[in-house]
Design a protein around this motif. Structure first.
Motif, PDB file in Angstrom:
ATOM      1  N   LYS A  87       0.382  -1.110  -0.124  1.00  0.00           N
ATOM      2  CA  LYS A  87       0.174   0.117   0.037  1.00  0.00           C
ATOM      3  C   LYS A  87       0.957   1.162   0.233  1.00  0.00           C
ATOM      4  O   LYS A  87       0.049   2.491  -0.412  1.00  0.00           O
ATOM      5  N   SER A  88       2.409   1.331  -0.257  1.00  0.00           N
ATOM      6  CA  SER A  88       2.954   2.195   0.009  1.00  0.00           C
ATOM      7  C   SER A  88       3.544   3.066  -0.942  1.00  0.00           C
ATOM      8  O   SER A  88       3.504   2.527  -2.615  1.00  0.00           O
ATOM      9  N   ASP A  89       4.094   3.908  -0.755  1.00  0.00           N
ATOM     10  CA  ASP A  89       4.950   4.311  -2.538  1.00  0.00           C
ATOM     11  C   ASP A  89       6.054   3.996  -3.115  1.00  0.00           C
ATOM     12  O   ASP A  89       6.899   4.342  -3.308  1.00  0.00           O
ATOM     13  N   GLY A  90       6.363   3.191  -1.245  1.00  0.00           N
ATOM     14  CA  GLY A  90       7.861   2.482  -1.700  1.00  0.00           C
ATOM     15  C   GLY A  90       8.967   3.561  -0.649  1.00  0.00           C
ATOM     16  O   GLY A  90      10.063   2.946  -0.786  1.00  0.00           O
ATOM     17  N   ARG A  91       8.049   5.376  -0.763  1.00  0.00           N
ATOM     18  CA  ARG A  91       9.092   5.663   0.199  1.00  0.00           C
ATOM     19  C   ARG A  91       8.595   5.967   1.643  1.00  0.00           C
ATOM     20  O   ARG A  91       9.835   5.963   2.583  1.00  0.00           O
ATOM     21  N   MET A  92       6.968   6.397   1.615  1.00  0.00           N
ATOM     22  CA  MET A  92       6.906   7.042   2.898  1.00  0.00           C
ATOM     23  C   MET A  92       6.462   5.765   3.667  1.00  0.00           C
ATOM     24  O   MET A  92       5.371   5.621   3.022  1.00  0.00           O
ATOM     25  N   LEU A  93       6.346   6.076   4.881  1.00  0.00           N
ATOM     26  CA  LEU A  93       5.125   4.720   5.646  1.00  0.00           C
ATOM     27  C   LEU A  93       4.105   5.348   6.492  1.00  0.00           C
ATOM     28  O   LEU A  93       4.085   7.119   6.217  1.00  0.00           O
ATOM     29  N   LEU A  94       2.718   4.455   5.604  1.00  0.00           N
ATOM     30  CA  LEU A  94       1.063   5.143   5.922  1.00  0.00           C
ATOM     31  C   LEU A  94       1.045   5.259   7.056  1.00  0.00           C
ATOM     32  O   LEU A  94       1.601   5.021   8.208  1.00  0.00           O
ATOM     33  N   PRO A  95       0.215   6.450   7.392  1.00  0.00           N
ATOM     34  CA  PRO A  95      -0.043   7.032   8.689  1.00  0.00           C
ATOM     35  C   PRO A  95      -0.719   5.459   9.445  1.00  0.00           C
ATOM     36  O   PRO A  95      -0.500   5.516  10.667  1.00  0.00           O
TER      37      PRO A  95
END
Length: 283
Positions: A87-95
């Motif tokens: 579910k991530s864009d590969g860079r940011m950890l989601l809230p």
């Protein structure tokens, strides 16, 4: 990380050094035998007719020795795993995968704390299990500075590791974990350190990262101080192992896992995600 915690379970991995070594190995592997990889000055001797064949043979042997040494010292480099997040864009950890989220007041509140949806490529021949760890190497060493409205933790402040997730003995038939598999929602004491159908839980960083303050298992999402000027990185590493089960104590830490894995790692892969509660933070 969770706030007001004594100290992390520490057995550092130099991710930057590992990446440099991996890149160097790839360069070595790409070079044809006979290419001088050790001392450019030796190259001149290869043009001498009487010594050319001897020097070429010596260089072949030396290059093969260097490559073999790299593989022996770092077996994971010979067959890296690819780690991805659904579910991530590969860079940011989601809230939704964090244990703390930002608020309108630029501070923080408890987050959903759902364990990451993570997948990895199949291990090489001989893989009998996997292990997984998640580590934040950017934790400020002075907890007294955390979340102070009148203070900002400098980007270059001294840092240490904090362990967010440890799983051992993941079945070889499994190459993914769905979101929330190993934790969903805040938990004061974490999940039991026990064996599950998807792996065996180890101690995360809560309670100081050791077992003195009781077991704290399962996924523990990101929770960096909201006054930290550095964006935190979270390194998720998967190891392919040549044993079904590691020789671990009943209650174990990441340090125990890495020690037990020594000599059993066939391949590994790591991917980092970033997270911050400070809109002004920098990497």
């Amino acid at each position: 990380m969770r706030q007001a915690i004594a100290r992390p379970d520490a057995l550092p991995i130099d991710f930057a050094a590992r990446e440099r070594l991996r890149q160097h190995f790839e360069r070595l592997r790409a070079q044809p035998l006979g290419t001088n990889l050790l001392d450019p000055a030796l190259e001149a001797h290869r043009s001498e007719p009487r010594k050319g064949n001897i020097m070429k043979t010596m260089l072949n042997l030396l290059n093969a020795t260097v490559i073999a040494a790299v593989i022996i010292a770092n077996p994971a480099l010979s067959a890296d795993l690819k780690v991805t997040f659904a579910k991530s864009d590969g860079r940011m950890l989601l809230p939704e995968n964090a244990s703390c989220i930002s608020t309108s007041s630029d501070k923080s509140a408890p987050g959903p704390n759902k364990s990451l949806a993570v997948s990895w490529s199949k291990g090489p021949k001989g893989t009998r299990s996997y292990a997984l760890t998640m580590v934040d190497p950017d934790v400020p060493t002075d907890f007294s500075l955390f979340n102070k409205a009148d203070k900002s933790i400098p980007k270059d402040f001294k840092r240490m590791e904090f362990v967010h997730w440890v799983l051992a003995d993941i079945p070889a038939s499994r190459t993914s974990l769905a979101e929330g598999t190993d934790g969903s929602g805040p938990s004061a004491n974490g999940l039991p350190l026990e064996r599950t159908v998807y792996g065996r839980r180890g101690q995360n960083g809560a309670g100081g990262g050791n077992l003195n303050d009781g077991p704290h298992g399962g996924y523990m999402g990101a929770c960096p101080p909201w006054n930290d000027a550095r964006v935190h990185s979270y390194h998720v590493t998967v190891y392919a192992l040549d044993v079904d089960r590691l020789n671990l104590p009943d209650l174990f830490t990441r340090a125990d896992l890495l020690a037990a894995s020594k000599g059993h790692i066939l391949a590994s892969g790591s991917h980092e995600l970033f997270y911050t509660l400070n809109a002004k933070a920098e990497k």
